[in-house]
Design a protein around this motif. Sequence first.
Motif, PDB file in Angstrom:
ATOM      1  N   ASP A 179       0.567  -1.030   0.322  1.00 43.07           N
ATOM      2  CA  ASP A 179       0.378   0.142  -0.006  1.00 43.07           C
ATOM      3  C   ASP A 179       1.113   1.025  -0.318  1.00 43.07           C
ATOM      4  N   VAL A 180       1.121   2.242  -1.039  1.00 44.76           N
ATOM      5  CA  VAL A 180       1.704   3.651  -1.357  1.00 44.76           C
ATOM      6  C   VAL A 180       0.480   4.802  -0.842  1.00 44.76           C
ATOM      7  N   THR A 181       1.392   4.755   0.005  1.00 42.05           N
ATOM      8  CA  THR A 181       0.683   6.875  -0.142  1.00 42.05           C
ATOM      9  C   THR A 181       1.713   7.891  -1.280  1.00 42.05           C
ATOM     10  N   PRO A 182       0.782   8.963  -1.635  1.00 41.45           N
ATOM     11  CA  PRO A 182       1.112  10.180  -2.599  1.00 41.45           C
ATOM     12  C   PRO A 182       2.996  10.869  -2.423  1.00 41.45           C
ATOM     13  N   ASP A 183       3.049  10.364  -0.934  1.00 41.62           N
ATOM     14  CA  ASP A 183       4.463  10.664  -0.130  1.00 41.62           C
ATOM     15  C   ASP A 183       5.172   9.913   0.187  1.00 41.62           C
ATOM     16  N   ARG A 184       5.875   8.853  -0.032  1.00 41.39           N
ATOM     17  CA  ARG A 184       5.821   7.273   0.210  1.00 41.39           C
ATOM     18  C   ARG A 184       6.560   6.912   1.724  1.00 41.39           C
ATOM     19  N   SER A 185       5.334   7.708   2.400  1.00 42.48           N
ATOM     20  CA  SER A 185       5.732   8.351   4.030  1.00 42.48           C
ATOM     21  C   SER A 185       4.555   7.228   4.432  1.00 42.48           C
ATOM     22  N   PRO A 186       4.569   6.055   5.704  1.00 45.87           N
ATOM     23  CA  PRO A 186       3.643   5.362   6.549  1.00 45.87           C
ATOM     24  C   PRO A 186       2.713   6.716   6.751  1.00 45.87           C
ATOM     25  N   ILE A 187       1.590   5.938   7.104  1.00 49.21           N
ATOM     26  CA  ILE A 187       0.437   6.642   8.038  1.00 49.21           C
ATOM     27  C   ILE A 187       0.424   6.283   9.112  1.00 49.21           C
ATOM     28  N   LEU A 188       0.659   6.448  10.511  1.00 49.36           N
ATOM     29  CA  LEU A 188       0.586   5.802  11.378  1.00 49.36           C
ATOM     30  C   LEU A 188       0.068   6.740  12.645  1.00 49.36           C
ATOM     31  N   GLY A 189      -1.721   6.104  12.886  1.00 55.81           N
ATOM     32  CA  GLY A 189      -1.974   7.106  14.183  1.00 55.81           C
ATOM     33  C   GLY A 189      -3.232   7.285  14.253  1.00 55.81           C
ATOM     34  N   LYS A 190      -4.394   8.274  14.562  1.00 52.69           N
ATOM     35  CA  LYS A 190      -5.572   7.755  14.945  1.00 52.69           C
ATOM     36  C   LYS A 190      -6.149   8.381  13.603  1.00 52.69           C
TER      37      LYS A 190
END
Lengths: 104, 417
Positions: free
Chosen positions: B342-353
């Motif tokens: 799963d790839v985000t637009p900025d290639r950084s993860p999403i980790l949170g609420k």
Amino acid sequence: MKLLPPRSPIKGSQEMLLIPCPYCGNRPEIEFAYGGEAHVVRAAAPRTVDDTAWTEFLYFRKNPRGDHAERWRHAYGCGRFFNVKRNTYTDQIEASYRIGETLP
Amino acid sequence: MQRYSALALIKQSLNGHKGWKPQWRDPEPKQSYDAIIIGGGGHGLGAAYYLAKKHGIRNVAVLEKGWIGGGNTGRNTTIIRSNYLFDESAALYDHALKMWEGLSQDLNYNVMFSQRGVLMVAHNVHDEQSFRRHVYANRLNGVDNEWLTPEQAKAFCPPLNIAPGMRHAVTGAALQRRAGTARHDAVAWGYARAADALGVDIIQNCEVTGIDRDAAGHVTGVRTTRGRIGARKIGVSAAGSTSLVMEMAGLRMPLESYPLQALVSEPVKPIFPCVVMSNTIHAYISQSDKGELVIGAGTDAYVSYSQRGALHIPMHTLEAICELFPIFRRMRMMRNWGGIVDVTPDRSPILGKTPVPGLYVNCGWGTGGFKATPGAADLLAYTIAKDEPHPINAPFNLERFGAGQLIDEAAAAAVAH
């Protein structure tokens, strides 16, 4: 244009896609550039759009497991953009249609 | 938990190794839990372990639609490094790397973490400028990274071809000595065993089909193929399937799922002392302790959940490998597979609420999630337990896309990674 490629949906198959360009016919995937989800429309007047809608437009995508309308460009052929309807689970292409036409 | 040690091995050998117990139970799901983790990969199992160990939340279930470690945890090329450009990324990935260093002892399970060094090879002026910038930025952040000349790179990795005039000539390399590899299956199994010992239920063959919410929108539980399970806190750690799970809670995500391929060769004697990566020509190679060359290729171009990919992608990688390492030209490749990243637009993860109360997400690790396993698991557990992100994962929130605060590692590396 009715062009259904003989892409095998068999698990484990390693063929590249055979993509039906509406202008040139069936061509191998390496002639094409992927253009992402289709029908993501830029607002006619971006200044009137709120941040949520603009963020949706820029970054948020359907990313479905199943039918997906997507853009491809025949980069090493006619050079034109067009749309493809493909199943993202089987990778079977179900239809291709020109920009401006609606999803069959 | 049955502790593993040399003494235990000797004791068990005396009765023909008949006393070993299963490493985790196979429980029926309870009616409800304090917290549920969706996704039984390293990240999800680890989050359950840290919830129980660090935060005292032991009434936890990990729901896995297949078998644990059967997704990207078992499909990656096991590379671990933390030489990311931006401050936020360096903090995040180095948090994970520091945890890797003590993980085998912490879990009483040999994850075979090997700090054999990761050599990132430069092929042109752009690579060289980019990697040198990484070296300086990493050092300012306390992350080790050093610049090597082609001769120094060859001394560190003798099979490397540095002959001038080759198609992808080596102009230098960045070396992170603390980086390396680990045994991916052992990571999933080690976390599963340790979490189970603290009371976590690991429920396999249990696919989540819906997420229930109350009138206020707060999550109340999940519907699964093994019945309804209640929980007021749900952590989603489902990698390539995150968009599908989040849709059950009515959320759209800034994610696209692509197949990422890898392959292994026939096993040979030890020949390859480190990890070599070439972002420019998409080649990632190391040697497993079994002797197979483990080779990573790029992603396929299009969104797909097929867990396979087309052959021209690994062929492209193998051509590059043969050029960089002519010694491998006659080796045979044994297996080739794909995982859905799963790839985000900025290639950084999403980790949170998330906007849904009680729902937390750990996703978007793209092509490089394995290296982050202990760190991501630790931070997801923290976020679930405290209902607020840890300072390390706070910048990796879902709101950053609307706020324009991207952590643009994609642009920083100028390639997919």
